[in-house]
Write an enzyme that holds these catalytic residues in place. Structure first.
Site, short mmCIF file in Angstrom:
data_model
loop_
_atom_site.label_atom_id
_atom_site.label_comp_id
_atom_site.label_asym_id
_atom_site.label_seq_id
_atom_site.Cartn_x
_atom_site.Cartn_y
_atom_site.Cartn_z
CE1 TYR A 54 -4.52 0.30 0.22
CE2 TYR A 54 -3.70 2.29 0.61
CZ TYR A 54 -4.79 1.64 0.28
OH TYR A 54 -6.07 1.94 -0.14
CG ASP A 109 -10.61 1.41 6.68
OD1 ASP A 109 -10.41 0.21 6.89
OD2 ASP A 109 -10.07 2.17 5.98
CB CYS A 110 -15.40 -1.42 6.11
SG CYS A 110 -15.01 -1.07 4.50
CG ASP A 157 -7.93 -0.72 -0.31
OD1 ASP A 157 -7.92 -0.47 0.84
OD2 ASP A 157 -7.56 -0.09 -1.18
CB ALA A 158 -13.65 -3.75 0.71
CG HIS A 205 -19.40 -1.86 3.93
ND1 HIS A 205 -18.55 -1.34 4.83
CD2 HIS A 205 -20.13 -2.92 4.79
CE1 HIS A 205 -18.85 -1.69 6.03
NE2 HIS A 205 -19.70 -2.63 6.29
CG HIS A 215 -20.83 -3.82 9.46
ND1 HIS A 215 -21.17 -3.10 8.44
CD2 HIS A 215 -21.54 -4.08 10.34
CE1 HIS A 215 -22.40 -2.52 8.87
NE2 HIS A 215 -22.48 -3.02 10.00
#
Length: 298
Positions: free
Chosen positions: A91, A201-202, A220-221, A255, A267
């Site tokens: 990242y 975060d989610c 990431d999602a 999400h 969540h």
């Protein structure tokens, strides 16, 4: 390759050096204090971190980063432990250079993981101690009945044995154990790009709960939804990751939650909300469910 380690309990990775505001001073100082930072922000200023896309992610004490460039006290970095489609190495983003220590501990040694929500790190050099977050990993140096001695970016330190686990001495977590860890954070306020027990975060929440269980997944999602084992929604089990997309499940994945069983998920919903145990039936989540993935092993 210039590898360094995060030398503060929670180091925030910013979109660029200009992203930090005056209210973010505690987060960008060389002695970053995330608790002080979160207390200083108003609810509106916290939500603005997301709306204005000021943050990218966070790294925990001892995590390695690759430095690409240094400009005016800021380092352009990639985080190898956080897989991302944005950069094949990890990242990307910017971090205050003063929060990084030279040299990465890459020799193969046993590591301990902080299992408590937070745990005091007692420095051996007599400097003030500070609290580490859940899922912080550090190399083990020695142990006795009450403490463990660990290596760190700021030198040797001690942690209470009761606050840590030894991942290499046990099997990776089952789905149910992943859920039990996640349940401990119900009520924790959401933090955009958050990756610590001070706020998630989610996708930071799903990443961290899986990492604590022994599974390293993308950050990431949308990237998470492309990996793991594909599971039919009728066959999902506790610990599976549930993904949600715009346009009633046909659009972009926005999400992720952790299936808790009984038609519920845990969540970190959205800025201004808190980690929650949510019933899926009759909600927008039921309409937007687009994928179920299993990373844990039975």
């Amino acid at each position: 390759m210039d590898l360094r380690r995060a030398a503060v309990p929670v180091a925030t990775v910013w979109t660029d050096p200009s992203s930090a505001r005056p209210v973010d001073a505690a987060a960008v100082s060389e002695a970053a204090d995330i608790a002080e930072w979160l207390t200083a922000m108003t609810r509106e200023e916290n939500i603005a971190l997301c709306e204005e896309k000021r943050l990218q992610t966070q790294v925990l004490f001892g995590d390695a980063v690759i430095i690409d460039d240094i400009q005016g006290g800021w380092a352009k970095v990639a985080v190898p432990s956080q897989k991302s489609a944005k950069d094949a190495r990890g990242y990307p983003g910017w971090m205050p250079l003063g929060q990084l220590a030279e040299g990465a501990a890459d020799h193969p040694v046993e590591k301990v993981m902080v299992q408590s929500k937070t745990a005091p790190f007692i420095r051996s050099d007599g400097q003030p101690s500070f609290d580490l977050s859940f899922a912080t990993f550090l190399p083990l140096v020695d142990e006795d009945e009450s403490t463990v001695k660990v290596d760190s970016p700021v030198g040797l330190g001690l942690l209470s044995r009761k606050a840590v686990v030894f991942p290499s001495r046990s099997r990776r977590a089952s789905g149910k154990r992943i859920v039990r860890n996640a349940q401990r954070f119900i009520g924790l306020p959401y933090l955009w790009s958050g990756m610590s027990a001070y706020g998630y975060d989610c996708s930071g929440f799903s990443f961290s709960m899986l990492r604590a269980g022994g599974y390293l997944i993308p950050r990431d999602a949308d990237d998470q939804s492309a990996g793991g084992r594909k599971i039919d929604p009728q066959s999902m089990e506790p610990g599976d990751l549930l993904f949600f997309a715009y346009n009633e499940g046909k659009g972009y994945v926005h999400h992720v939650g952790i299936y808790a069983g009984g038609g519920k998920m845990i969540h970190s919903p959205t800025p201004g909300k808190k980690v929650d145990l949510t019933v899926l039936a009759g909600t927008v989540y039921e309409k937007e469910l687009c994928a179920v993935r299993r990373y844990w092993k039975g």
